[in-house]
Write a protein that holds these residues in place. Structure first.
Motif, PDB file in Angstrom:
ATOM      1  N   GLU A  76       6.766   7.850   8.750  1.00  0.00           N
ATOM      2  CA  GLU A  76       8.098   8.189   8.210  1.00  0.00           C
ATOM      3  C   GLU A  76       8.294   7.614   6.811  1.00  0.00           C
ATOM      4  O   GLU A  76       8.848   8.256   5.933  1.00  0.00           O
ATOM      5  CB  GLU A  76       9.195   7.618   9.100  1.00  0.00           C
ATOM      6  CG  GLU A  76       9.532   8.483  10.297  1.00  0.00           C
ATOM      7  CD  GLU A  76      10.313   7.698  11.331  1.00  0.00           C
ATOM      8  OE1 GLU A  76      11.352   7.104  10.960  1.00  0.00           O
ATOM      9  OE2 GLU A  76       9.856   7.649  12.490  1.00  0.00           O
ATOM     10  N   GLN A  77       7.839   6.368   6.647  1.00  0.00           N
ATOM     11  CA  GLN A  77       7.964   5.711   5.342  1.00  0.00           C
ATOM     12  C   GLN A  77       7.215   6.524   4.287  1.00  0.00           C
ATOM     13  O   GLN A  77       7.709   6.757   3.183  1.00  0.00           O
ATOM     14  CB  GLN A  77       7.377   4.295   5.441  1.00  0.00           C
ATOM     15  CG  GLN A  77       7.581   3.442   4.199  1.00  0.00           C
ATOM     16  CD  GLN A  77       6.751   2.153   4.251  1.00  0.00           C
ATOM     17  OE1 GLN A  77       6.091   1.864   5.258  1.00  0.00           O
ATOM     18  NE2 GLN A  77       6.770   1.397   3.164  1.00  0.00           N
ATOM     19  N   LEU A  78       6.037   7.004   4.673  1.00  0.00           N
ATOM     20  CA  LEU A  78       5.227   7.790   3.738  1.00  0.00           C
ATOM     21  C   LEU A  78       5.882   9.146   3.473  1.00  0.00           C
ATOM     22  O   LEU A  78       5.904   9.628   2.334  1.00  0.00           O
ATOM     23  CB  LEU A  78       3.813   7.973   4.306  1.00  0.00           C
ATOM     24  CG  LEU A  78       2.762   8.434   3.311  1.00  0.00           C
ATOM     25  CD1 LEU A  78       2.510   7.378   2.246  1.00  0.00           C
ATOM     26  CD2 LEU A  78       1.451   8.774   4.023  1.00  0.00           C
ATOM     27  N   GLY A 132      -2.493   7.778   7.263  1.00  0.00           N
ATOM     28  CA  GLY A 132      -3.648   7.164   7.916  1.00  0.00           C
ATOM     29  C   GLY A 132      -3.321   5.838   8.590  1.00  0.00           C
ATOM     30  O   GLY A 132      -4.188   5.228   9.209  1.00  0.00           O
ATOM     31  N   ASP A 133      -2.057   5.378   8.454  1.00  0.00           N
ATOM     32  CA  ASP A 133      -1.636   4.186   9.198  1.00  0.00           C
ATOM     33  C   ASP A 133      -1.091   4.661  10.537  1.00  0.00           C
ATOM     34  O   ASP A 133       0.068   5.054  10.645  1.00  0.00           O
ATOM     35  CB  ASP A 133      -0.564   3.423   8.413  1.00  0.00           C
ATOM     36  CG  ASP A 133      -0.084   2.169   9.161  1.00  0.00           C
ATOM     37  OD1 ASP A 133      -0.515   1.970  10.317  1.00  0.00           O
ATOM     38  OD2 ASP A 133       0.710   1.404   8.574  1.00  0.00           O
ATOM     39  N   THR A 134      -1.956   4.641  11.550  1.00  0.00           N
ATOM     40  CA  THR A 134      -1.546   5.115  12.879  1.00  0.00           C
ATOM     41  C   THR A 134      -1.142   3.936  13.753  1.00  0.00           C
ATOM     42  O   THR A 134      -0.885   4.091  14.935  1.00  0.00           O
ATOM     43  CB  THR A 134      -2.709   5.869  13.558  1.00  0.00           C
ATOM     44  OG1 THR A 134      -3.844   5.009  13.591  1.00  0.00           O
ATOM     45  CG2 THR A 134      -3.065   7.124  12.793  1.00  0.00           C
ATOM     46  N   PHE A 135      -1.093   2.763  13.152  1.00  0.00           N
ATOM     47  CA  PHE A 135      -0.836   1.543  13.910  1.00  0.00           C
ATOM     48  C   PHE A 135       0.652   1.214  13.944  1.00  0.00           C
ATOM     49  O   PHE A 135       1.233   1.014  14.999  1.00  0.00           O
ATOM     50  CB  PHE A 135      -1.630   0.387  13.296  1.00  0.00           C
ATOM     51  CG  PHE A 135      -1.436  -0.907  13.996  1.00  0.00           C
ATOM     52  CD1 PHE A 135      -2.008  -1.130  15.248  1.00  0.00           C
ATOM     53  CD2 PHE A 135      -0.683  -1.920  13.420  1.00  0.00           C
ATOM     54  CE1 PHE A 135      -1.818  -2.338  15.911  1.00  0.00           C
ATOM     55  CE2 PHE A 135      -0.491  -3.137  14.071  1.00  0.00           C
ATOM     56  CZ  PHE A 135      -1.066  -3.330  15.322  1.00  0.00           C
ATOM     57  N   ARG A 136       1.271   1.197  12.775  1.00  0.00           N
ATOM     58  CA  ARG A 136       2.688   0.822  12.701  1.00  0.00           C
ATOM     59  C   ARG A 136       3.542   2.072  12.948  1.00  0.00           C
ATOM     60  O   ARG A 136       3.322   3.128  12.348  1.00  0.00           O
ATOM     61  CB  ARG A 136       2.996   0.223  11.328  1.00  0.00           C
ATOM     62  CG  ARG A 136       4.153  -0.752  11.320  1.00  0.00           C
ATOM     63  CD  ARG A 136       4.092  -1.684  10.113  1.00  0.00           C
ATOM     64  NE  ARG A 136       3.887  -0.959   8.878  1.00  0.00           N
ATOM     65  CZ  ARG A 136       4.851  -0.291   8.246  1.00  0.00           C
ATOM     66  NH1 ARG A 136       6.065  -0.250   8.727  1.00  0.00           N
ATOM     67  NH2 ARG A 136       4.584   0.334   7.119  1.00  0.00           N
ATOM     68  N   ALA A 137       4.517   1.923  13.851  1.00  0.00           N
ATOM     69  CA  ALA A 137       5.296   3.069  14.312  1.00  0.00           C
ATOM     70  C   ALA A 137       5.974   3.825  13.168  1.00  0.00           C
ATOM     71  O   ALA A 137       5.914   5.053  13.101  1.00  0.00           O
ATOM     72  CB  ALA A 137       6.327   2.605  15.330  1.00  0.00           C
ATOM     73  N   ALA A 170      -4.583   8.891   0.688  1.00  0.00           N
ATOM     74  CA  ALA A 170      -4.638   8.480   2.084  1.00  0.00           C
ATOM     75  C   ALA A 170      -4.177   7.047   2.278  1.00  0.00           C
ATOM     76  O   ALA A 170      -4.735   6.116   1.700  1.00  0.00           O
ATOM     77  CB  ALA A 170      -6.050   8.665   2.625  1.00  0.00           C
ATOM     78  N   ASP A 171      -3.154   6.878   3.101  1.00  0.00           N
ATOM     79  CA  ASP A 171      -2.649   5.551   3.461  1.00  0.00           C
ATOM     80  C   ASP A 171      -3.496   4.990   4.614  1.00  0.00           C
ATOM     81  O   ASP A 171      -4.107   5.760   5.363  1.00  0.00           O
ATOM     82  CB  ASP A 171      -1.184   5.681   3.920  1.00  0.00           C
ATOM     83  CG  ASP A 171      -0.443   4.342   3.932  1.00  0.00           C
ATOM     84  OD1 ASP A 171      -0.973   3.363   3.398  1.00  0.00           O
ATOM     85  OD2 ASP A 171       0.691   4.305   4.472  1.00  0.00           O
ATOM     86  N   THR A 172      -3.565   3.685   4.727  1.00  0.00           N
ATOM     87  CA  THR A 172      -4.232   3.058   5.876  1.00  0.00           C
ATOM     88  C   THR A 172      -3.356   1.908   6.384  1.00  0.00           C
ATOM     89  O   THR A 172      -2.479   1.431   5.658  1.00  0.00           O
ATOM     90  CB  THR A 172      -5.617   2.475   5.502  1.00  0.00           C
ATOM     91  OG1 THR A 172      -5.456   1.500   4.468  1.00  0.00           O
ATOM     92  CG2 THR A 172      -6.580   3.561   5.049  1.00  0.00           C
ATOM     93  N   LYS A 213       0.813  -1.227   0.000  1.00  0.00           N
ATOM     94  CA  LYS A 213       0.000   0.000   0.000  1.00  0.00           C
ATOM     95  C   LYS A 213       0.842   1.271   0.000  1.00  0.00           C
ATOM     96  O   LYS A 213       0.665   2.139  -0.852  1.00  0.00           O
ATOM     97  CB  LYS A 213      -0.919   0.039   1.245  1.00  0.00           C
ATOM     98  CG  LYS A 213      -2.002  -1.007   1.261  1.00  0.00           C
ATOM     99  CD  LYS A 213      -2.819  -0.942   2.533  1.00  0.00           C
ATOM    100  CE  LYS A 213      -2.021  -1.313   3.778  1.00  0.00           C
ATOM    101  NZ  LYS A 213      -1.442  -2.658   3.769  1.00  0.00           N
ATOM    102  N   THR A 214       1.750   1.363   0.973  1.00  0.00           N
ATOM    103  CA  THR A 214       2.508   2.605   1.129  1.00  0.00           C
ATOM    104  C   THR A 214       3.408   2.850  -0.087  1.00  0.00           C
ATOM    105  O   THR A 214       3.485   3.967  -0.614  1.00  0.00           O
ATOM    106  CB  THR A 214       3.322   2.550   2.439  1.00  0.00           C
ATOM    107  OG1 THR A 214       2.428   2.214   3.506  1.00  0.00           O
ATOM    108  CG2 THR A 214       3.970   3.880   2.735  1.00  0.00           C
ATOM    109  N   THR A 215       4.044   1.790  -0.551  1.00  0.00           N
ATOM    110  CA  THR A 215       4.883   1.898  -1.746  1.00  0.00           C
ATOM    111  C   THR A 215       4.045   2.339  -2.949  1.00  0.00           C
ATOM    112  O   THR A 215       4.466   3.191  -3.739  1.00  0.00           O
ATOM    113  CB  THR A 215       5.522   0.517  -2.053  1.00  0.00           C
ATOM    114  OG1 THR A 215       6.177   0.051  -0.878  1.00  0.00           O
ATOM    115  CG2 THR A 215       6.509   0.609  -3.193  1.00  0.00           C
TER     116      THR A 215
HETATM  117 MG   LIG Z   1       2.051   0.677   4.764  1.00  0.00          MG
END
Ligand SMILES: [Mg+2]
Ligand SMILES: Nc1nc2c(ncn2[C@@H]2O[C@H](COP(=O)(O)OP(=O)(O)OP(=O)(O)O)[C@@H](O)[C@H]2O)c(=O)[nH]1
Length: 351
Positions: free
Chosen positions: A190-192, A181-186, A234-236, A158-160
């Motif tokens: 930053e990746q986004l 929108g990915d508030t789960f993975r720390a 929007a990322d999730t 997704k993020t890629t």
């Molecule tokens: Mg991702």
């Protein structure tokens, strides 16, 4: 006073539309045409990216090399078996071979080469029945952004893919805003942010530790207020389709976006990992029921021989594949063109 405030609001909106209409280079028509043109240019990437699936499907050539009209039924059965072995799935394999049978019965085929063309046409028919894959849903109201929500299971890409999409939209002159929108993975934000930097997009101002729905709501609000953002991506977080709590959360994210901008999201893109083959069907079904998927992005085709599963997804769900991922770089996202894709799987060399 109501009419004064309405007219001043209208004036403000008009001014903003004018500003947007004249801003460097971007308009919807141009975006659409850039997305189309890219397809023609990137045949080679799709060809290279599908090499493993092509290898798997080369068994079809062996079946067709021995094609004799007298053994028509046996040959079709063998063809169906071969497609099944290449992740076409039972329904899609039958649909495709039925298409071949119809063409043979109409007298369109005599040689193995004819049957091969019939097979390709039959696959294209399935792949295009879900509608125009190259039409990206965009907000046509001047001054408002288009919002694209990207969903899918963990690690599918997704993020890629958001990064690649950002690059693609930026190429057509669009101003892109990315939403963590990915508030789960720390490390997700930053990746986004790295992708945003690489592709010239802005990141939305997302307060840390907020819920994903709130992050997305605020981002759309911010984009509307700025007035210079064309596309909001929007990322999730990745989530398994059988985790109903997380699926409910996703529905909430979508609703939050619509609450701020009723026409949004304009696209809900489901990222499916191409290496999972037919397992992706169930995921797609559940995500579609929850949030109404408007398009599929099939990633990691470059690392798999299971690309035939694309045909099953489109056949069973009636949702178009809009892009395919054929590598990790930002250029490795290709608009999905059914004819080009099928040509890559069954190149014409010996016809
Ligand atoms: Mg991702
Ligand atoms: N070969 C190849 N690798 C890809 C492709 N798309 C994504 N990847 C890789 O897949 C891995 C996971 O990608 P992410 O974008 O982080 O996946 P994600 O869905 O955002 O993951 P979560 O946020 O953890 O759910 C990364 O190593 C990517 O480089 C592709 O089309 N081809």
């Amino acid at each position: 006073t109501t009419s004064t405030s309405t007219s001043s609001r209208t004036a403000r909106r008009d001014a903003r539309s004018r500003r947007i209409a004249t801003r460097a280079g971007f308009d919807l028509g141009k975006l659409a045409s850039v997305l189309r043109k890219k397809t023609a240019m990137d045949v080679e990437r799709v060809f290279n990216g599908t090499s493993k699936t092509r290898e798997r499907l080369s068994a079809v050539n062996d079946v067709l090399a021995l094609w004799r009209m007298e053994d028509f039924d046996d040959a079709l059965e063998e063809l169906e078996e071969t497609l099944l072995g290449a992740d076409f799935g039972p329904k899609a394999a039958t649909r495709v071979t039925d298409g071949v049978r119809a063409r043979v019965e109409r007298g369109e085929c005599e040689t193995g080469g004819d049957v091969r063309r019939a097979l390709k046409a039959s696959i294209v028919e399935v792949l295009t029945k879900a509608g125009d894959a190259m039409k990206i849903g965009l907000n046509e109201t001047a001054g408002e952004p288009s919002v694209v929500l990207v969903v899918g299971v963990n690690g599918g890409g997704k993020t890629t893919t958001l990064g690649k999409l950002s690059h693609r939209f930026a190429e057509s002159g669009a101003k892109v805003m990315m939403v963590p929108g990915d508030t789960f993975r720390a490390a997700a934000a930053e990746q986004l942010a790295t992708w945003a930097e690489r592709t010239g997009a802005v990141m939305s101002d997302s307060p840390p530790n907020t819920k994903p729905g709130a992050v997305c709501y605020k981002a759309v609000d911010e984009a509307c207020a700025r007035g210079d953002v064309d596309i909001v991506l929007a990322d999730t977080s990745g989530r398994l389709h059988n985790n109903s709590q997380l699926m409910d959360e996703l529905v909430g994210v979508k609703n939050s976006i619509s609450k701020r901008l009723p026409s949004a999201p304009h696209e809900v893109l489901l990222v499916l990992d191409g290496t999972t083959g037919l397992n992706m069907l169930n995921q797609a079904r559940v995500f579609n029921e929850a949030v109404g998927v408007t398009g599929i992005i099939l990633t990691k085709l470059d690392g798999t021989s299971r690309g035939g599963a694309v045909v099953s997804v489109v056949d069973e769900l009636g949702i178009p594949v809009k892009f395919v991922g054929v590598g990790e770089s930002m250029q490795d996202l290709q608009s999905f063109d059914a004819v080009g894709f099928v040509d890559a799987l069954f190149p014409d060399e010996e016809e």
